[in-house]
Design a protein around this motif. Structure first.
Motif, PDB file in Angstrom:
ATOM      1  N   UNK A  75     -43.095  55.663-107.488  1.00 22.63           N
ATOM      2  CA  UNK A  75     -44.482  55.967-107.140  1.00 22.63           C
ATOM      3  C   UNK A  75     -44.723  57.475-107.024  1.00 22.63           C
ATOM      4  N   UNK A  76     -43.662  58.210-106.617  1.00 22.58           N
ATOM      5  CA  UNK A  76     -43.792  59.667-106.523  1.00 22.58           C
ATOM      6  C   UNK A  76     -43.694  60.330-107.897  1.00 22.58           C
ATOM      7  N   UNK A  77     -43.395  59.525-108.936  1.00 24.01           N
ATOM      8  CA  UNK A  77     -43.291  60.075-110.272  1.00 24.01           C
ATOM      9  C   UNK A  77     -41.979  60.769-110.554  1.00 24.01           C
ATOM     10  N   UNK A  78     -40.963  60.495-109.738  1.00 26.49           N
ATOM     11  CA  UNK A  78     -39.663  61.148-109.901  1.00 26.49           C
ATOM     12  C   UNK A  78     -38.685  60.327-110.746  1.00 26.49           C
ATOM     13  N   UNK A  79     -38.976  59.035-110.920  1.00 26.24           N
ATOM     14  CA  UNK A  79     -38.047  58.144-111.625  1.00 26.24           C
ATOM     15  C   UNK A  79     -38.788  57.173-112.524  1.00 26.24           C
ATOM     16  N   UNK A  80     -38.055  56.634-113.507  1.00 27.67           N
ATOM     17  CA  UNK A  80     -38.523  55.495-114.301  1.00 27.67           C
ATOM     18  C   UNK A  80     -37.779  54.246-113.825  1.00 27.67           C
ATOM     19  N   UNK A  81     -38.351  53.079-114.085  1.00 25.40           N
ATOM     20  CA  UNK A  81     -37.723  51.825-113.647  1.00 25.40           C
ATOM     21  C   UNK A  81     -36.321  51.675-114.232  1.00 25.40           C
ATOM     22  N   UNK A  82     -36.161  52.068-115.488  1.00 25.71           N
ATOM     23  CA  UNK A  82     -34.853  51.923-116.140  1.00 25.71           C
ATOM     24  C   UNK A  82     -33.777  52.734-115.415  1.00 25.71           C
ATOM     25  N   UNK A  83     -34.171  53.893-114.860  1.00 30.06           N
ATOM     26  CA  UNK A  83     -33.212  54.726-114.136  1.00 30.06           C
ATOM     27  C   UNK A  83     -32.809  54.077-112.812  1.00 30.06           C
ATOM     28  N   UNK A  84     -33.777  53.419-112.167  1.00 29.45           N
ATOM     29  CA  UNK A  84     -33.471  52.709-110.917  1.00 29.45           C
ATOM     30  C   UNK A  84     -32.504  51.566-111.192  1.00 29.45           C
ATOM     31  N   UNK A  85     -32.757  50.785-112.275  1.00 28.64           N
ATOM     32  CA  UNK A  85     -31.879  49.662-112.607  1.00 28.64           C
ATOM     33  C   UNK A  85     -30.482  50.152-112.966  1.00 28.64           C
ATOM     34  N   UNK A  86     -30.399  51.300-113.642  1.00 26.75           N
ATOM     35  CA  UNK A  86     -29.102  51.885-113.968  1.00 26.75           C
ATOM     36  C   UNK A  86     -28.308  52.190-112.692  1.00 26.75           C
ATOM     37  N   UNK A  87     -28.998  52.780-111.705  1.00 27.64           N
ATOM     38  CA  UNK A  87     -28.345  53.115-110.437  1.00 27.64           C
ATOM     39  C   UNK A  87     -27.944  51.855-109.673  1.00 27.64           C
ATOM     40  N   UNK A  88     -28.790  50.812-109.743  1.00 25.34           N
ATOM     41  CA  UNK A  88     -28.472  49.565-109.040  1.00 25.34           C
ATOM     42  C   UNK A  88     -27.233  48.908-109.634  1.00 25.34           C
ATOM     43  N   UNK A  89     -27.092  48.955-110.969  1.00 23.48           N
ATOM     44  CA  UNK A  89     -25.900  48.387-111.613  1.00 23.48           C
ATOM     45  C   UNK A  89     -24.636  49.109-111.158  1.00 23.48           C
TER      46      UNK A  89
END
Length: 600
Positions: free
Chosen positions: A40-54
């Motif tokens: 929401x702050x515009x610092x990340x894309x969803x794909x980057x979050x999923x990468x970190x979660x994996x």
């Protein structure tokens, strides 16, 4: 206030100008998952979050740290997101000019200790706005609300901006010293009008002077300075013509610059407010406590108020967990005595007594023993007055004689609680002594304390209480006497050869010492020019055997019991002090001050 700028694309897929992303409000971010906040702050894309979660599934760890390691966000982005998660808005502190009256609401020591800077004060709401660089610094908010008597609202800023503001508004060596604040108090007309008023002050006026900013600043500075200097107590003492403030450091009292006498009532009232005591009651003693967290360390202040001829005397006992070692290997007990003590701790039942005057470290020694014994398979109950340190795994009871909860009554209840080990804070009367013995006879290991000058004198003390000799011999395993002596400052330690006159104070001759060097501290900034820094215990361990038990049954004198104990290898307090001198740990003067020459 400003929020971080989001990352936006300049055009859409169709080549049309993109609408600028609207920055979410703090309420929209509060309590959200960290990844969602950063999106929401515009610092990340969803794909980057999923990468970190994996990655997090594979090796665990905080997702924020993983995102920083991947290079998707910066440490600053993470701090802002964590702040938003806690509901903290971000500000640009470096672009602000803070009003002098707002800066003056906090001392430089408070700003540096808690790493905060006040930047606005809303007088109508009694609210102070603070900038900090750590969203997890919740305790600073709670502590400062208590110390300042204001509602504190935290805001988040960059670490370099906060440090710049601290350097700018609170330079080291400024006038925020105790003497500087006392000078400020002397010029305060609101306080000076109470000079000579005595008891003719009503409740509203007491509340008014307790809330004066110079009073808060002085008390806060005194407390923070005491904690920094590792003082054990702070004394506020009214006399006929003056009001004294003193610290006790390493067992010795040091006097501070005294404030004007008419400040006494204001300071006392402020302490009472912080400890939730009755500020209108000035005829009876009162006890309370103040809990703080200073630089991440829990500090418990025990407050004791005593009415005197010239006002109320207040003593604050500082219980700083970071300043006390509950490790048996670090209390100063020599290796052979420590082996004996551990053997005593391993006994299935019996009584082990720790004896010495108030402030000799008895509680610390027993807590260290209980900490070593603390195990999920063992139930440990303690009855104390007061409970000085909370230890996980121990069931601790605060004795309250005023409501009938005495040591004796607590102990009776303990025996129905299926304990393995019991700590009795102090054996004060025959009832407590009898139940302590009964607990040992029924298969419990009991630790307790007495006030005697040395270990052999504990036997006579128990008999004076009315305990029969056969009960003492049946249950008592050992008596440990102790003292605390000051350590020579390692920064300014100097060697010297003692004179004959100095050796006579220890009842020694030059041939007893030989070529051994003695030591003392010259005094330096590290030790406040005292020559000492910290304290260490010296011990006297008397273990009962058949010979000593027969002597107790025959009601032998203390001197005979002492002589037999020494004959069997007991190292006396004076001998323990001598070894500390020979090892360069303490000085001749300190050992002479804390120990007495044994009778021969």
């Amino acid at each position: 206030m400003s929020n971080p700028s989001p990352k936006t694309n300049d055009t859409t897929k169709e080549g049309k100008p993109a609408r600028p992303r609207k920055m979410p409000t703090i309420d929209q971010l509060r309590s959200r998952q960290l990844g969602r906040i950063l999106i929401k702050m515009g610092k990340l894309r969803r794909s980057q979050v999923h990468e970190a979660l994996d990655i997090q599934k594979e090796r665990r760890g905080p997702i924020g740290k993983i995102l920083v390691e991947l290079g998707h966000i910066t440490e600053e982005d993470l701090t802002l997101a964590l702040g938003a998660q806690c509901g903290m808005e971000a500000i640009e502190l470096g672009k602000m000019d803070i009003a002098p009256e707002v800066v003056a609401m906090m001392t430089s020591q408070m700003a540096m200790t808690y790493r905060v800077v006040p930047f606005d004060f809303k007088a109508d709401q009694n609210q102070l706005w603070l900038a900090m660089d750590n969203p997890d610094n919740f305790q600073a908010t709670d502590d400062l609300q208590m110390l300042l008597g204001l509602e504190v609202k935290p805001y988040l800023c960059k670490a370099d901006e906060l440090q710049g503001a601290i350097d700018r508004y609170y330079p080291e060596g400024d006038q925020d010293s105790i003497s500087g604040l006392i000078g400020e108090l002397g010029d305060d007309g609101d306080l000076s009008r109470f000079d000579g008023r005595g008891d003719s002050i009503d409740l509203s006026e007491l509340k008014e002077i307790a809330d004066l900013n110079p009073v808060k600043k002085l008390l806060n500075l005194v407390l923070l300075q005491a904690i920094k200097e590792k003082a054990s107590d702070v004394h506020f003492e009214p006399f006929e013509d003056e009001f004294k403030m003193r610290y006790r450091i390493d067992g010795v009292l040091y006097e501070m610059v005294p404030p004007p006498k008419y400040v006494a009532l204001a300071l006392t009232s402020r302490i009472k407010v912080m400890a939730n005591l009755d500020i209108a009651e000035r005829r009876l003693p009162q006890d309370g406590r103040i809990d703080l967290l200073v630089q991440g360390r829990p500090v418990d202040l025990r407050v004791a108020v005593l009415p005197t001829m010239f006002g109320e005397s207040v003593v604050l006992r500082i219980l700083d967990r970071a300043n006390v070692s509950l490790n048996l290997d670090k209390i100063g007990m020599r290796e052979d005595d420590l082996v004996t003590f551990r053997q005593l701790m391993g006994k299935p039942n019996g009584v082990v007594i720790n004896t010495g005057p108030t402030g000799s470290g008895k509680t610390t020694t027993l807590y260290a023993a209980l900490s070593a014994l603390n195990d999920p398979e063992i139930k440990i109950l303690t009855a104390e007055d007061p409970v000085e340190y909370d230890i996980d795994g121990l069931v601790q009871v605060q004795v309250r004689p005023e409501v009938g909860l005495t040591f004796g009554r607590a102990l009776r209840s303990f025996l129905r609680q299926d304990p393995d080990i019991i700590l009795v804070g102090e054996v004060r009367d025959l009832e407590t002594a009898q139940i302590t013995v009964q607990a040992a006879l029924t298969g419990h290991l009991v630790f307790t304390t007495l006030h005697t000058n040395d270990a052999p004198a504990a036997i006579a003390r128990l008999m004076d209480l009315g305990l029969e000799p056969f009960l003492i011999t049946a249950t008592l395993e050992a008596v440990i006497a102790q003292r605390l002596i000051r350590r020579i400052c390692t920064n300014c330690k100097v060697d010297y050869h003692p004179t004959e006159e100095q050796l006579m104070e220890l009842n020694l001759r030059p041939e007893d010492v030989g070529d051994r060097l003695f030591h003392y501290g010259k005094g330096c900034d590290y030790c406040n020019n005292t020559g000492y820094r910290g304290r260490v215990g010296i011990y006297e361990v008397m273990v009962l055997d058949d010979t000593l038990r027969e002597m107790i049954m025959d009601r032998a004198s203390t001197s005979l019991i002492r002589r037999e104990s020494v004959k069997q290898g007991m190292r006396t307090l004076r001998q323990g002090g001598l070894m500390a001198i020979y090892d360069g740990i303490s000085s001749l003067d300190e050992v002479v001050r804390e120990t007495i020459l044994e009778e021969t």
